[in-house]
Design an enzyme around this catalytic site. Structure first.
Site, PDB file in Angstrom:
ATOM      1  N   GLY A 681      13.411  -2.076   3.766  1.00 39.44           N
ATOM      2  CA  GLY A 681      12.531  -0.871   4.123  1.00 39.44           C
ATOM      3  C   GLY A 681      10.929  -1.476   4.548  1.00 39.44           C
ATOM      4  O   GLY A 681      10.880  -2.503   4.000  1.00 39.44           O
ATOM      5  N   GLY A 683       7.101   0.019   4.187  1.00 44.70           N
ATOM      6  CA  GLY A 683       6.160   1.206   3.568  1.00 44.70           C
ATOM      7  C   GLY A 683       4.701   1.130   4.231  1.00 44.70           C
ATOM      8  O   GLY A 683       4.533   0.342   5.251  1.00 44.70           O
ATOM      9  N   GLY A 686       3.264  -2.738   3.515  1.00 45.62           N
ATOM     10  CA  GLY A 686       4.192  -3.734   3.812  1.00 45.62           C
ATOM     11  C   GLY A 686       5.513  -3.582   3.832  1.00 45.62           C
ATOM     12  O   GLY A 686       6.002  -2.657   4.111  1.00 45.62           O
ATOM     13  N   LYS A 703       8.504  -7.439  -2.118  1.00 45.99           N
ATOM     14  CA  LYS A 703       7.358  -6.547  -1.258  1.00 45.99           C
ATOM     15  C   LYS A 703       6.300  -7.556  -0.742  1.00 45.99           C
ATOM     16  O   LYS A 703       5.698  -8.144  -1.463  1.00 45.99           O
ATOM     17  CB  LYS A 703       7.112  -5.568  -2.299  1.00 45.99           C
ATOM     18  CG  LYS A 703       5.870  -4.471  -1.418  1.00 45.99           C
ATOM     19  CD  LYS A 703       5.457  -3.483  -2.512  1.00 45.99           C
ATOM     20  CE  LYS A 703       4.645  -2.513  -1.773  1.00 45.99           C
ATOM     21  NZ  LYS A 703       4.099  -1.602  -2.610  1.00 45.99           N
ATOM     22  N   ASP A 809       2.299   9.179  -5.761  1.00 47.65           N
ATOM     23  CA  ASP A 809       2.831   9.055  -4.511  1.00 47.65           C
ATOM     24  C   ASP A 809       4.594   8.927  -4.872  1.00 47.65           C
ATOM     25  O   ASP A 809       5.315   8.248  -4.407  1.00 47.65           O
ATOM     26  CB  ASP A 809       2.825   7.625  -3.759  1.00 47.65           C
ATOM     27  CG  ASP A 809       3.487   7.651  -2.300  1.00 47.65           C
ATOM     28  OD1 ASP A 809       3.559   8.700  -1.741  1.00 47.65           O
ATOM     29  OD2 ASP A 809       3.440   6.657  -1.711  1.00 47.65           O
TER      30      ASP A 809
END
Length: 990
Positions: A681, A683, A686, A703, A809
């Site tokens: 994925g 974000g 990054g 990540k 978040d």
């Protein structure tokens, strides 16, 4: 009349509503019977065109005079409406134009509702209007320029909407205007220079918009201005000199812009009434003016993340100072006198935050306190014990020497103490046992000696970790270790501890990680350790332990076990963790045998009678194999000691604290060159990849930070800090971090997480066409379990950390599911720790401190500030999304309708219509497949619906637009646990 600014707004704003009322509010006339037909008709038309789910306007009828209606006040002299106050009533609609017929109105407050579309131009007809509050709604479009016709306007508050375009230059004609607050919108363009004509203006707040260009020099003409908030915009250039000459100024916020230049040297004299100043996150240069000491009323001083240089002046006159942040600059010169300014802060008895990290300070520490990662040397002064209100002390990563002073035991309020990575020596003071609130103690990598004080291992408050590793401690591990019943991690590796591991260690029932390697422990592993069911990592390598390897180790939930280089003997178990030679290490135990083939141990010997029947050839083969194994063990042992003493070990090895050291090359290889095939994925800061680490042969999530994105580096630091200080079963575990350079010499930062095999909650709630299968939907019980897991994580962050943490978040894509579909909250790039004083401040007052998060999950209005109430709002939306199956971007959500209002409207008697159909289908049939009622609904269906109604009520309450109406996350957790229990009972009965 004074403007009061006693609350903090980190992103550059402050509570306008309360402030303005204090500023302007002489009481208005009380109600009087009588009235005017024009006003009555206007009010009735107003009522007829809006949605009123709470029925607050039910009194608006012929049974009483309109002056007695809810929210309506009339004047003494005329039977005309002078005040219309409908704040915080969940009203939904476009504001009807009939409001312009209430020609005697002096105050209108429609704040904290759900009004949408454009602000009606008919407000311009209210020529007597003095105060207009339209904040915390969903107004869009331009601000009507014809509001400038309301020449008597004193207060205009439009915060927290979706207004766009430019700020009307026509407003410069509002000569009586005292407060203009337009925070948190989408306004753009320049501030009109003509605003310098607003001679009565006392408050001008534009935080969190898209204003650009330079700050007008003409604002310096506002000689009555007390509060100027221009933070979180796109202003460039310098701060106009004229602004520093407004002697009435008490609050100045210009943080998070692109401002440059130096501060005036006489700033402290030209702004003598200054109380709060925030210049953080800009490009300001030069020294901090020495004249700042003259501004003795300053209680909030924040200038982090700039390029300030030179000596820090004295702050001795600022006795009320509670916030002092100068981190991430270039202050100091590496000399011995750099930190003398700290002693000037000893008069600031209210100081709650002191941040001087990431500067160029050097020299010894005076009789004060500082933050981590500088180059401070000398002894820790005994006077440190006078800081009896200190709750967190971090002196790690410096060059402190000498003893740890006994006076540190006077810090009875201490919750976390970091002294690792210094040159401290001597014994650990037993007085630390007086710190009865201590959750975390880290003294690793010093030169401490002597025994471990029984008072330390007897601190039952320790629950996060106790790290005494890499010192020179001797003696035994005190049996008082049994009092650490709540401890998650115990690190005693790399010392000279001896004797047997005490059997009392089995009382540490919460222990997940136990590191005892590189000591001189002897004897067998205690049999009582079989009760340590929570243990996941056990490392006792390189000791003198003996006896057989206990079978109970195979029954524990161990994911990593190291028994290497001891004197264990006998057969190696073959179950549990012993099924994997990657997760288990047993090299260097010469008398071990058996086990699975991957361990390459010799077969265990048979009874003597059977050996006699073995052929000569077999004996030769056994001898040969034994010799080979012996040689292998010797080589392995030599290699082990070579590794331990080789100072040039590869970057991708285990560090002394047990964490894996990861290089750029290791991550490049783990992800096959950051291949798109491994991309999980993307974000805000990054991309996340799936990878296979060579060192552990384990699958992880990696990540990779995009450092070209503004804020990515800060996100990395924030996440590292957050994950260093928190630990909970429902938080995604970070395994290690990498901060270095790629092959081109560019900065490279990455975080390595425990891999969650079931992906994100978002993928399960809204699978793509390629992901969708009949089994791709979560069951009711699974959803309740996940919601409970998330609530449990937030409850820990909000109430059980030493300093409350706000995630900022929370959304389905940041909730990850493991093999058993347990929920884990991840992505702490926006998370913020909230000091106790700030927590109280934000709970009691409105603010827009660093509004962060994702669209739809961020609370509207004051609830969108960094506060635990903002997290609760996000949780409420997440719960509603989980149990309705509706995406926030669904086409049905328009014209002011959102998920909260959609579900709230159905709560009365139509909940089943908003529930994800699959959740009701689960229980629509009876045990034999036959329906029990004419409509096909059996008792189980109604029980399920009952539980779903309770869940929707939790989601609706948590996502209330008013923070005061939201329930505390601990209450939500208790309710969810009760629902889960009830569901399980239904399952058992069925």
């Amino acid at each position: 009349m004074d403007l009061l600014y006693r609350h903090r707004v980190l992103s550059g704003s402050f509570s306008c509503l309360t402030t303005i009322i204090l500023l302007l509010g002489s009481p208005l006339g009380s109600m009087e019977a009588g009235g005017n037909e024009t006003d009555q008709l206007a009010l009735l038309e107003f009522k007829a065109q809006i949605t009123d789910p709470g029925g607050v306007l039910s009194s608006w009828n012929d049974s009483s005079h309109f002056c007695e209606w809810y929210g309506v006040k009339c004047g003494h002299r005329h039977r005309r409406v002078v005040v219309l106050n409908l704040q915080s009533n969940n009203l939904l609609s476009v504001v009807p134009p009939h409001i312009g017929n209430l020609s005697f109105l002096r105050q209108v407050n429609l704040g904290s509702n759900s009004f949408h579309s454009k602000i009606p131009s008919e407000f311009s007809r209210l020529l007597r209007l003095q105060k207009l509050f339209l904040d915390n709604n969903s107004f869009s479009g331009q601000i009507p320029s014809n509001l400038s016709r309301c020449s008597n306007l004193l207060v205009l508050v439009l915060n927290y909407n979706m207004l766009e375009a430019n700020l009307p230059a026509e407003f410069s004609s509002l000569s009586k205007l005292r407060a203009l607050a337009i925070e948190v919108n989408n306004l753009m363009g320049n501030i009109p220079p003509s605003f310098g004509n607003l001679s009565s203006l006392q408050l001008f707040a534009t935080t969190r918009n898209n204003f650009g260009g330079t700050i007008p020099e003409t604002l310096g003409q506002l000689r009555n201005l007390q509060g100027l908030s221009l933070g979180s915009n796109k202003f460039v250039g310098t701060i106009p000199i004229s602004i520093f000459n407004i002697s009435t100024m008490t609050v100045l916020y210009v943080e998070q812009n692109q401002l440059k230049g130096a501060l005036l040297s006489d700033l402290g004299f030209t702004l003598p009434n200054l109380k709060e100043i925030d210049l953080g996150d800009n490009h300001l240069t030069g020294p901090i003016p020495e004249s700042i000491s003259n501004a003795s009323n300053v209680d909030y001083f924040s200038i982090p993340s700039n390029n300030f240089t030179g000596k820090v002046p004295s702050f001795s006159k600022m006795r009320g100072l509670y916030w002092f942040s100068i981190g991430y600059n270039n202050l100091g010169s590496g000399q011995s006198a750099d930190l003398n300014f700290l002693c000037s802060l000893t008069n600031s008895t209210k100081l709650k935050l002191l941040d001087i990290g990431d500067n160029a300070f050097g020299g010894p520490l005076p009789n004060c306190i500082t933050m981590w990662v500088n180059n401070i040397s000398g002894n820790i002064p005994s006077e440190i014990g006078n800081l009896n209100k200190m709750s967190r002390m971090d002196l790690a990563g410096n060059n402190f020497s000498g003893h740890i002073p006994d006076s540190i035991g006077y810090l009875s309020m201490l919750i976390e103490l970091f002294l690792e990575d210094n040159n401290l020596h001597g014994s650990i003071p037993s007085s630390l046992g007086n710190c009865q609130k201590l959750l975390l103690l880290d003294l690793a990598r010093n030169n401490l000696s002597g025994n471990i004080p029984q008072e330390i291992v007897g601190l039952s408050s320790l629950s996060i970790y106790l790290n005494l590793s890499r010192n020179s401690l001797t003696g035994s591990l005190p049996r008082e270790v049994e009092k650490l019943k709540n401890l998650d991690e115990l690190c005693l590796n790399g010392n000279r501890l001896s004797q047997q591991i005490p059997s009392s260690i089995s009382s540490c029932t919460s222990l997940e990680r136990l590191y005892l390697q590189d000591n001189f422990f002897e004897g067998p592993l205690p049999s009582t350790m079989s009760s340590m069911r929570g243990l996941q990592v056990l490392n006792v390598s390189n000791n003198q332990l003996s006896g057989q390897i206990p079978e109970y180790l195979a029954s524990l939930n161990l994911t990593n076990l190291s028994l290497s280089y001891n004197n264990f003997e006998g057969a190696l178990p073959t179950q549990g963790v012993f099924k994997s030679s990657i997760s288990t290490s047993v090299v260097g135990n010469k008398k071990l045998c058996g086990g699975l083939p991957d361990f390459q141990l010799p077969k265990c010997k048979y009874e003597e009678s059977k050996l006699k029947r073995i052929s000569r050839t077999a004996k030769i083969m056994i001898s040969t194999v034994s010799a080979s194994v012996g040689a292998a063990c010797i080589l392995s042992l030599s290699y082990f000691f070579w590794l331990r003493h080789n100072k040039n070990a590869p970057a991708s090895s285990f560090s002394e604290d047990g964490l894996l050291r990861i290089s750029y090359h290791s991550l490049l290889k783990a992800t096959n060159g950051f291949s798109s095939i491994n991309l999980l994925g993307v974000g805000s800061f990054g991309s996340v990849y799936k990878g296979l680490l060579d060192q552990t042969q384990s699958i992880v999530a990696i990540k990779i930070l995009d450092l070209t994105c503004r804020g990515a580096s800060k996100s990395f630091i924030a996440e590292c800090e957050a994950l260093r200080r928190i630990r909970h079963r429902n938080l995604v575990k970070v395994l290690t971090a990498c901060s270095g350079f790629d092959f081109n010499g560019n900065d490279f930062k990455a975080l390595v997480y425990e891999f969650m095999s079931n992906g994100s909650l978002d993928e399960w709630l809204h699978p793509s066409a390629s992901q969708y299968t009949e089994k791709s939907k979560l069951s009711l019980l699974e959803r309740v379990n996940i919601a409970t897991d998330v609530a449990c994580a937030l409850d820990y962050l909000h109430h059980h950390c030493d300093t409350p943490m706000v995630h900022c978040d929370l959304k389905p894509s940041n909730v990850l599911l493991d093999d058993e579909k347990s929920g884990h909250v991840g992505d702490f790039g926006l998370a913020r720790f909230l000091p106790e004083e700030m927590h109280k401040l934000l709970t009691n007052q409105s603010s827009s401190i660093g509004v962060k998060g994702s669209f739809g999950y961020v609370a509207p209005g004051v609830g969108s500030a960094i506060s635990i109430e903002g997290d609760v709002y996000s949780f409420g939306v997440l719960v509603l999304e989980m149990f309705t199956g509706k995406k926030l971007t669904n086409d049905m959500f328009e014209n002011g309708l959102n998920l909260h209002r959609y579900t709230n409207a159905a709560l009365a008697d139509q909940v089943e219509k908003v529930i994800d159909p699959i959740l009701l289908q689960e229980n629509q049939e009876s045990e034999n497949g036959q329906t029990l009622t004419p409509d096909g609904k059996n008792k189980s269906w109604f029980r399920t619906l009952e539980c779903l109604v309770s869940i929707i009520e939790i989601g609706v309450t948590c996502s209330s637009e008013s923070p005061r109406e939201r329930m505390d996350i601990s209450d939500a957790l208790n309710k969810l646990q009760g629902i889960k229990k009830k569901l399980l009972e239904f399952i058992v009965i069925a």
